[in-house]
Design an enzyme around this catalytic site. Structure first.
Site, PDB file in Angstrom:
ATOM      1  N   ARG A 306       1.236  -1.342  -0.465  1.00 34.85           N
ATOM      2  CA  ARG A 306      -0.673  -0.256   0.231  1.00 34.85           C
ATOM      3  C   ARG A 306       0.654   1.650   0.149  1.00 34.85           C
ATOM      4  O   ARG A 306       0.239   2.510  -0.418  1.00 34.85           O
ATOM      5  CB  ARG A 306      -1.338   0.095   1.121  1.00 34.85           C
ATOM      6  CG  ARG A 306      -1.866   1.195   0.726  1.00 34.85           C
ATOM      7  CD  ARG A 306      -3.613   0.903   2.313  1.00 34.85           C
ATOM      8  NE  ARG A 306      -4.424  -0.003   1.538  1.00 34.85           N
ATOM      9  CZ  ARG A 306      -5.366   0.239   0.764  1.00 34.85           C
ATOM     10  NH1 ARG A 306      -5.422   1.387  -0.023  1.00 34.85           N
ATOM     11  NH2 ARG A 306      -6.443  -0.369   0.667  1.00 34.85           N
ATOM     12  N   GLU A 707     -10.019   5.625   7.268  1.00 35.58           N
ATOM     13  CA  GLU A 707      -8.481   5.845   7.334  1.00 35.58           C
ATOM     14  C   GLU A 707      -8.061   6.805   5.955  1.00 35.58           C
ATOM     15  O   GLU A 707      -7.562   7.476   6.721  1.00 35.58           O
ATOM     16  CB  GLU A 707      -7.994   4.406   5.862  1.00 35.58           C
ATOM     17  CG  GLU A 707      -8.177   3.289   7.277  1.00 35.58           C
ATOM     18  CD  GLU A 707      -7.308   2.208   6.396  1.00 35.58           C
ATOM     19  OE1 GLU A 707      -8.206   1.363   5.225  1.00 35.58           O
ATOM     20  OE2 GLU A 707      -5.946   2.156   6.210  1.00 35.58           O
TER      21      GLU A 707
HETATM   22  N1  LUZ Z   1      -5.477  -4.700   5.491  1.00 32.43           N
HETATM   23  C1  LUZ Z   1      -5.529  -5.534   4.326  1.00 32.43           C
HETATM   24  C2  LUZ Z   1      -5.564  -2.994   5.250  1.00 32.43           C
HETATM   25  O1  LUZ Z   1      -5.398  -6.959   5.246  1.00 32.43           O
HETATM   26  N2  LUZ Z   1      -5.266  -5.219   3.378  1.00 32.43           N
HETATM   27  C3  LUZ Z   1      -4.910  -4.183   3.149  1.00 32.43           C
HETATM   28  O2  LUZ Z   1      -5.305  -3.215   1.744  1.00 32.43           O
HETATM   29  C4  LUZ Z   1      -5.381  -2.865   3.910  1.00 32.43           C
HETATM   30  N3  LUZ Z   1      -6.071  -1.157   3.589  1.00 32.43           N
HETATM   31  C5  LUZ Z   1      -5.914  -1.182   4.310  1.00 32.43           C
HETATM   32  C6  LUZ Z   1      -6.574  -1.049   5.956  1.00 32.43           C
HETATM   33  N4  LUZ Z   1      -6.169  -2.519   6.146  1.00 32.43           N
HETATM   34 MO1  MOS Z   2      -7.242  -1.024   8.960  1.00 32.15          MO
HETATM   35  S1  MOS Z   2      -5.133  -0.147   9.074  1.00 32.15           S
HETATM   36  O1  MOS Z   2      -8.037  -0.365   8.388  1.00 32.15           O
HETATM   37  O2  MOS Z   2      -7.622  -1.993  10.399  1.00 32.15           O
END
Ligand code: LUZ
Ligand code: MOS
Length: 756
Positions: A306, A707
């Site tokens: 990410r 987020e």
């Molecule tokens: N969790 C995850 C996340 O497993 N994959 C993601 O792309 C993600 N993105 C944001 C927050 N948690």
């Molecule tokens: Mo999250 S960082 O969307 O648990």
């Protein structure tokens, strides 16, 4: 339709149930983990005798007691539940004491000692990378050909930018409660964002199939990513003890234990090179990210990915080379935290732009604005933007009259010697979907009872973000009934299977669409049933405010009457809905695809005043325009913006995690780790909803809001930097967050000449 958060009443009265509010069963035992006091070494001896002899201690478990696999790694199997031959960070669980009270368990843990053969401790990601200690091979996203593109640039700048970690500090610490159930089954109540992860790893640790593990989660007192993956160990530890002792076992971590033993936001150290043409167009950008992953993979490879996805934030840059290293160090495994690597990537491009702007003597906003991404522009990963970046920026500029604010700041700064103001623009762009395509699915179970009341279960975990309220809204809207007629259940793996964690801002979208699917199917059957009862065509029937309408006018049937009559006719009043985000794909060999259902955009204007004698500061205002799509609950969504923004400001300005060279956490309590409080909130906070009627894949076109707002906080860093520059133009501060008052003070007087 917008309703108040359905939890607000019980929250206010203190009646909401969290893990520690669940009445314990008679005979419940209490667990406490012994964490390694050393950051790295081979285990020579573990001395349990003194602890075992203590009053109230029932048993001490080690890895040898695990009947199944001693493994809880989510992405890569590199993390034992309990250390076997070696320890890799301070706080790594080595043994689990179970006693008749939590106090006795904690007291016994203090009597355990460990002898190790010490190994070299690494806390710095760049050092880890030099030693070849990588969690996964490095990854590179490419667009155009950045190396040759630099040759065509009028201006090229390079530098380093570092961001520190961040403690989640959910108000409810990690914890779990495991209860034995007949026929070799177990029930685990867990404060987790990922009930299925807890179920899967508990089953593996116990060596039993998943169908014997019921995980139940009513709500969390905050998660922020910290319980996406890292709730698992506490649940699995309780389950292990419960399984072997055949007694209920509970473990609710002490705050300092939680801070010491769990991972945090990943610190990053990064190198950048940015090239611009004479018109301030960014032609080329090169960046290397060194992610401090900690001692095990946890979610680090996904977080790393990410970072790459968001390495150009909301800008279009035709030539990009972004490389990321996930570096294994001897710190607790770092993990998901609101933004999930995105903020770390975005900080670096903002630093690169600031560096260019400062060197060229132009405001950063001139470069930012010039390069905002437009619809049809390509992100480095191949997806084409449907951009609201310009719309948000333009609206913010006119709505808040930023030209006037800038003039006022200039005037203020020229007439004040020891108070300086700084302003920043912070555009954001965040992709919505789990970057792992398969995770973008969800299910919901909807029952309509024969009295017309409705009960919903989904895979969504309520952690304060208001997702249950949104789930309820979906059903209320489809059935057109009062919210009072609908109840949302706890999240339970026996009702909803194979859930994705509540994460990635996607929970309301994914689960809401599954609720929508289930409710629409039930509604379809009810409408057919009503048509039969009323003797009209189904097309003429609709549901409105608890009434059945024919051609828009009330019929003799109410919702309750229709439901009851349909039950008598043996119509199925239950449905299991399913949703999988359509159209998303990604090829990780080519590093190209269309990974996101959509993007969320926004622009924040931050104004800060710095006290140039003390280095202290106050945020005068944050004014922002945020792309909500069409918000389905403005009250809840506004709350998410406020919370996310302040959490982001905390990360960027005051929250400072400090590990010493031995890997010991020095900022291990709230006396040494400062988080934002009500006094850190900007004095003025203006949130404008950019509502667009455009179609998108969000639930009711209400874009994900969890987020993205955190990243507005990055603007706080650059506003501070600009204020410091107003006092001391020669200041050449490193790009290193957080910008604590100490760093501000250093920046104010670094290389200062003359006496202005
Ligand atoms: N969790 C995850 C996340 O497993 N994959 C993601 O792309 C993600 N993105 C944001 C927050 N948690
Ligand atoms: Mo999250 S960082 O969307 O648990």
């Amino acid at each position: 339709m917008s309703i108040k958060n359905i939890d607000s009443f019980t929250h206010t009265r203190g009646e909401s149930v969290y893990l520690d509010d669940i009445p314990v069963v008679n005979g419940t035992l209490y667990a406490c983990a012994y964490g390694s006091p050393f950051a790295h070494g081979k285990i020579l001896a573990l001395n349990l005798d003194e602890a075992l002899s203590m009053e109230g201690v029932v048993r001490i478990f080690t890895c040898k007691d695990i009947p199944g696999k001693n493994q809880i790694g989510g992405i890569i199997p590199d993390e034992p539940l309990l250390a076997d031959s070696a320890v890799h960070y301070i706080g790594m669980p080595v043994a689990l004491v179970v006693a008749v009270s939590a106090e006795l368990a904690a007291a016994a843990v203090k009597k355990i000692t460990l002898e190790i053969d010490k190994l070299h401790v690494i806390t710095d990601p760049r050092e880890a990378q030099q030693h070849g200690n990588l969690i996964v091979p490095p990854r590179t996203f490419r667009l155009g050909g950045s190396n040759s593109a630099f040759d065509n640039c009028e201006h090229v700048f390079e530098g380093t930018a570092d961001t520190n970690g961040q403690e989640h500090l959910y108000i409810e610490t990690q914890g779990a409660y495991a209860l034995p159930v007949e026929n070799g089954s177990i029930r685990v109540i867990s404060s987790t964002q990922g009930p299925t992860a807890v179920q899967k790893h508990t089953a593996e640790v116990l060596g039993i199939p998943m169908h014997r593990v019921e995980v139940d989660t009513t709500r969390l007192g905050g998660g922020f990513g910290g319980k996406e993956d890292q709730a698992t160990s506490w649940a699995a530890l309780c389950a292990l003890a419960c399984w072997i002792l055949k007694k209920p076992v509970k473990y609710s971590l002490h705050r300092m234990e939680d801070m010491r033993m769990t991972g945090k936001r990943h610190p990053y150290s990064s190198d950048f090179r940015i090239g611009l043409d004479k018109d301030l167009r960014i032609l080329s950008y090169e960046v290397s990210f060194y992610q401090n992953a900690g001692a095990a993979a946890d979610l680090s490879p996904a977080v790393l990915e990410r970072t790459l996805f968001h390495s150009t934030n909301s800008y279009h840059i035709p030539n990009v080379t972004a490389t990321a290293y996930s570096c294994r160090t001897n710190l607790p495994p770092n993990t998901a935290f609101r933004g999930f690597g995105g903020p770390q990537g975005m900080f670096v491009i903002e630093a690169a732009i600031a560096k260019a702007a400062e060197s060229l003597g132009v405001p950063a906003s001139a470069i930012q604005h010039k390069n905002l991404i437009k619809s049809g522009d390509e992100f480095p990963y191949g997806q084409l933007a449907e951009s609201e970046a310009h719309a948000c920026w333009k609206k913010a500029k006119s709505l808040y009259d930023t030209d006037k604010i800038c003039d006022e700041i200039r005037q203020f700064n020229s007439s004040n010697r020891f108070l300086k103001k700084g302003l920043s623009f912070m555009p954001i762009c965040f992709g919505i979907s789990f970057t792992k395509i398969l995770m973008n699915q969800a299910r919901a179970l909807v029952h309509v009872y024969l009295d017309g009341s409705v009960n919903i279960s989904t895979g969504a975990v309520e952690m304060g973000q208001g997702v249950n309220t949104k789930m309820l809204q979906v059903a209320a809207q489809v059935f057109s009934i009062s919210p009072q007629q609908i109840k949302v259940n706890s999240t339970n793996t026996y009702r909803i299977a194979n859930t994705s964690p509540s994460a990635a801002s996607a929970t309301a979208d994914l689960n809401g669409k599954a609720v929508l699917d289930a409710c629409e199917k039930i509604r379809e059957r009810l409408i057919l049933s009503a048509a039969e009862i009323l003797g009209c065509l189904p097309e003429a029937v609709s549901l409105k405010d608890g009434q059945v309408l024919i051609n828009g006018s009330p019929s003799s049937l109410t919702w309750n009457g229709l439901v009851n009559a349909s039950y008598l006719k043996r119509v199925n009043l239950s449905e299991h809905g399913h949703y999988a985000t359509p159209g998303i794909h990604f090829n990780s060999e080519k590093e190209k695809g269309h990974p996101f259902a959509y993007h969320v955009y926004g622009t924040a204007i931050t104004v800060v005043t710095v006290d140039c004698i003390r280095g202290t500061y106050e945020f005068d205002a944050v004014k922002l325009v945020h792309d909500f799509g069409t918000s389905m609950n403005p009250l809840i969504d506004k709350g998410q913006i406020e919370g996310g923004l302040v959490q982001g400001i905390g990360w960027m300005t005051m929250e400072e995690i400090i590990y010493d060279n031995e890997g010991k956490l020095r900022s291990n309590a709230l006396s040494t780790y400062k988080v934002p409080d009500i006094y850190s909130v900007p004095k003025e906070l203006d949130i404008h909803f950019l509502e667009t009627a455009k179609d998108n894949l969000a639930i009711f076109r209400s874009k994900a809001v969890g987020e993205p707002p955190l990243m507005y906080g990055i603007g706080a860093y650059f506003a501070l930097r600009n204020a410091i520059k107003a006092f001391n133009p020669n200041s050449d501060m490193a790009f290193s967050a957080p910008m604590t008052p100490e760093k501000v003070l250093m920046g104010l007087y670094a290389h200062k000449t003359g006496n202005r």
